[in-house]
Design an enzyme around this catalytic site. Structure first.
Site, PDB file in Angstrom:
ATOM      1  N   ARG A  29      12.717   3.124  -1.042  1.00  0.00           N
ATOM      2  CA  ARG A  29      11.632   2.849  -1.063  1.00  0.00           C
ATOM      3  C   ARG A  29      11.558   3.554  -2.504  1.00  0.00           C
ATOM      4  O   ARG A  29      12.895   4.648  -2.692  1.00  0.00           O
ATOM      5  CB  ARG A  29      10.888   4.170  -0.498  1.00  0.00           C
ATOM      6  CG  ARG A  29      10.753   3.516   1.029  1.00  0.00           C
ATOM      7  CD  ARG A  29       9.998   5.169   1.195  1.00  0.00           C
ATOM      8  NE  ARG A  29       8.201   5.154   0.733  1.00  0.00           N
ATOM      9  CZ  ARG A  29       7.241   6.762   0.683  1.00  0.00           C
ATOM     10  NH1 ARG A  29       7.453   7.530   2.059  1.00  0.00           N
ATOM     11  NH2 ARG A  29       6.718   6.408   0.200  1.00  0.00           N
ATOM     12  N   GLU A  69       0.401 -11.499  -2.994  1.00  0.00           N
ATOM     13  CA  GLU A  69      -0.920 -12.237  -2.473  1.00  0.00           C
ATOM     14  C   GLU A  69      -2.232 -11.719  -4.584  1.00  0.00           C
ATOM     15  O   GLU A  69      -2.809 -12.291  -4.534  1.00  0.00           O
ATOM     16  CB  GLU A  69      -1.800 -11.456  -1.411  1.00  0.00           C
ATOM     17  CG  GLU A  69      -2.104  -9.342  -1.183  1.00  0.00           C
ATOM     18  CD  GLU A  69      -0.547  -9.053  -2.270  1.00  0.00           C
ATOM     19  OE1 GLU A  69       0.619  -9.383  -2.155  1.00  0.00           O
ATOM     20  OE2 GLU A  69      -0.814  -7.658  -2.320  1.00  0.00           O
ATOM     21  N   CYS A 107       5.617  -5.529  -0.025  1.00  0.00           N
ATOM     22  CA  CYS A 107       6.157  -4.405  -0.776  1.00  0.00           C
ATOM     23  C   CYS A 107       5.841  -2.983   0.767  1.00  0.00           C
ATOM     24  O   CYS A 107       6.913  -2.934   1.229  1.00  0.00           O
ATOM     25  CB  CYS A 107       5.226  -4.277  -0.904  1.00  0.00           C
ATOM     26  SG  CYS A 107       5.399  -2.707  -2.401  1.00  0.00           S
ATOM     27  N   HIS A 140       4.575  -8.323  -4.663  1.00  0.00           N
ATOM     28  CA  HIS A 140       2.690  -8.478  -4.082  1.00  0.00           C
ATOM     29  C   HIS A 140       2.220 -10.127  -4.748  1.00  0.00           C
ATOM     30  O   HIS A 140       2.120 -10.312  -5.195  1.00  0.00           O
ATOM     31  CB  HIS A 140       1.776  -8.045  -4.807  1.00  0.00           C
ATOM     32  CG  HIS A 140       1.612  -6.202  -4.276  1.00  0.00           C
ATOM     33  ND1 HIS A 140       1.014  -5.911  -3.417  1.00  0.00           N
ATOM     34  CD2 HIS A 140       2.628  -4.790  -4.874  1.00  0.00           C
ATOM     35  CE1 HIS A 140       1.038  -4.445  -2.965  1.00  0.00           C
ATOM     36  NE2 HIS A 140       2.591  -4.273  -3.553  1.00  0.00           N
ATOM     37  N   ILE A 195       5.357  -3.195  -7.697  1.00  0.00           N
ATOM     38  CA  ILE A 195       4.312  -2.091  -8.028  1.00  0.00           C
ATOM     39  C   ILE A 195       4.978  -1.228  -6.926  1.00  0.00           C
ATOM     40  O   ILE A 195       4.852  -0.858  -5.682  1.00  0.00           O
ATOM     41  CB  ILE A 195       2.758  -1.893  -7.465  1.00  0.00           C
ATOM     42  CG1 ILE A 195       2.691  -3.597  -8.189  1.00  0.00           C
ATOM     43  CG2 ILE A 195       1.846  -1.038  -7.661  1.00  0.00           C
ATOM     44  CD1 ILE A 195       0.452  -3.510  -7.620  1.00  0.00           C
ATOM     45  N   ARG A 196       5.553   0.163  -7.912  1.00  0.00           N
ATOM     46  CA  ARG A 196       6.396   0.488  -7.401  1.00  0.00           C
ATOM     47  C   ARG A 196       7.290  -0.084  -5.711  1.00  0.00           C
ATOM     48  O   ARG A 196       6.910   1.168  -4.583  1.00  0.00           O
ATOM     49  CB  ARG A 196       5.275   2.364  -6.967  1.00  0.00           C
ATOM     50  CG  ARG A 196       4.910   3.234  -7.786  1.00  0.00           C
ATOM     51  CD  ARG A 196       4.534   4.318  -7.656  1.00  0.00           C
ATOM     52  NE  ARG A 196       5.323   5.538  -7.284  1.00  0.00           N
ATOM     53  CZ  ARG A 196       4.667   6.053  -5.554  1.00  0.00           C
ATOM     54  NH1 ARG A 196       3.990   6.070  -5.362  1.00  0.00           N
ATOM     55  NH2 ARG A 196       5.769   7.186  -5.759  1.00  0.00           N
ATOM     56  N   GLY A 219       0.665  -1.265  -0.238  1.00  0.00           N
ATOM     57  CA  GLY A 219      -0.166  -0.023   0.093  1.00  0.00           C
ATOM     58  C   GLY A 219       0.670   0.994  -0.018  1.00  0.00           C
ATOM     59  O   GLY A 219       2.134   1.165  -0.692  1.00  0.00           O
ATOM     60  N   GLU A 220       0.680   2.272   0.935  1.00  0.00           N
ATOM     61  CA  GLU A 220       1.320   3.492   1.074  1.00  0.00           C
ATOM     62  C   GLU A 220       1.835   3.388   1.974  1.00  0.00           C
ATOM     63  O   GLU A 220       1.433   3.795   3.356  1.00  0.00           O
ATOM     64  CB  GLU A 220       0.491   4.186   0.517  1.00  0.00           C
ATOM     65  CG  GLU A 220       1.548   5.846   0.242  1.00  0.00           C
ATOM     66  CD  GLU A 220       2.793   5.775  -0.441  1.00  0.00           C
ATOM     67  OE1 GLU A 220       2.061   5.544  -1.650  1.00  0.00           O
ATOM     68  OE2 GLU A 220       3.873   6.231  -0.486  1.00  0.00           O
ATOM     69  N   SER A 221       3.796   3.095   2.249  1.00  0.00           N
ATOM     70  CA  SER A 221       3.758   2.932   3.985  1.00  0.00           C
ATOM     71  C   SER A 221       3.706   4.350   4.780  1.00  0.00           C
ATOM     72  O   SER A 221       3.650   4.113   6.069  1.00  0.00           O
ATOM     73  CB  SER A 221       5.193   2.351   3.689  1.00  0.00           C
ATOM     74  OG  SER A 221       6.554   3.827   3.007  1.00  0.00           O
TER      75      SER A 221
HETATM   76  N1  GLN Z   1       5.664   3.013  -2.787  1.00  0.00           N
HETATM   77  C1  GLN Z   1       4.808   1.931  -2.087  1.00  0.00           C
HETATM   78  C2  GLN Z   1       5.879   3.050  -0.190  1.00  0.00           C
HETATM   79  O1  GLN Z   1       6.733   3.507  -0.947  1.00  0.00           O
HETATM   80  C3  GLN Z   1       4.979   1.108  -1.817  1.00  0.00           C
HETATM   81  C4  GLN Z   1       4.182   0.177  -3.146  1.00  0.00           C
HETATM   82  C5  GLN Z   1       3.201  -1.101  -2.450  1.00  0.00           C
HETATM   83  O2  GLN Z   1       3.645  -2.060  -1.291  1.00  0.00           O
HETATM   84  N2  GLN Z   1       3.801  -1.976  -3.799  1.00  0.00           N
HETATM   85  O3  GLN Z   1       4.866   2.780   0.490  1.00  0.00           O
END
Ligand code: GLN
Length: 203
Positions: free
Chosen positions: A106, A174, A79, A172, A135-136, A47-49
């Site tokens: 990151r 999952e 992630c 990921h 994903i990113r 997600g977004e840390s």
């Molecule tokens: N880019 C997100 C972060 O820095 C991590 C991306 C992800 O969990 N798929 O938090």
């Protein structure tokens, strides 16, 4: 019965719940400290840390998770969850659990490679390559202490590692239908900790 918590503050938590359920394991969404009671392990999703970290602090989850992690409680970070596990994220200021001896960067893949898929060798789960989705994604720059590297990209960059009760993956798992890493977490990390705890209680 094994119950695994999935941190459900933000991000791709429901897919982890479904993967666990496919394996016949009880999954519990974790939003408050009391949701941690009686769990055998925890998954921190992608997600977004920064968002997940801030919400963890706001709901008072960071310290109880940190204490458990230090006491040997199994935690798997995927992630963003991996970023939260790291002790070192290159000096960025954001709330972390900060218990694993890995140096994480990151958003380590530039724009062109923002998201990509790759079939990776992960020897601990078998010979068949594992389909990974990035994903990113963050990367593990370096590992210290007793951290074992479980997988690298073709160029050698580290994308999965384990330190005792802690498991970290850049990608990921999952989001694929291959449940071998969930099975690995449960069978190789959660169940052995359960049996140590069980023998302590019995003694
Ligand atoms: N880019 C997100 C972060 O820095 C991590 C991306 C992800 O969990 N798929 O938090």
């Amino acid at each position: 019965m094994t119950t695994i918590g999935v941190l459900a503050l933000q991000g791709a938590f429901i897919e982890h719940v479904h993967a666990l359920e496919r394996l016949g394991i009880t999954a519990r969404e974790v939003r408050l400290p009391r949701d941690l009671d009686g769990l055998d392990g925890l998954i921190m999703p992608g997600g977004e840390s920064t968002t997940i970290g801030k919400l963890m602090v706001q709901y008072g989850l960071d310290e109880p998770i940190r204490e458990r992690a230090r006491a040997g409680f199994p935690i798997w970070g995927t992630c963003a969850g991996m970023i939260l596990l790291a002790k070192d994220i290159g000096g960025l200021r954001q709330p972390l659990i900060g218990v694993m001896d890995i140096v994480v960067e990151r958003n380590a893949f530039g724009r062109q490679l923002d998201s990509f898929e790759a079939d990776l060798a992960i020897p601990v789960i078998g010979a068949e390559p594992f389909p990974t989705v990035f994903i990113r994604a963050p990367l593990i720059h370096a590992v210290h202490g007793d951290v074992a590297v479980l997988a690298t990209l073709a160029d050698g960059r580290i994308v999965a590692a384990r330190q005792g009760n802690l498991l970290a993956t850049s990608f990921h798992p999952e989001l694929t239908s291959d449940d071998r890493l969930h099975r690995y977490f449960v069978d190789e990390i959660v169940v052995p900790v359960q049996s140590i705890e069980g023998s302590r209680t019995a003694a």
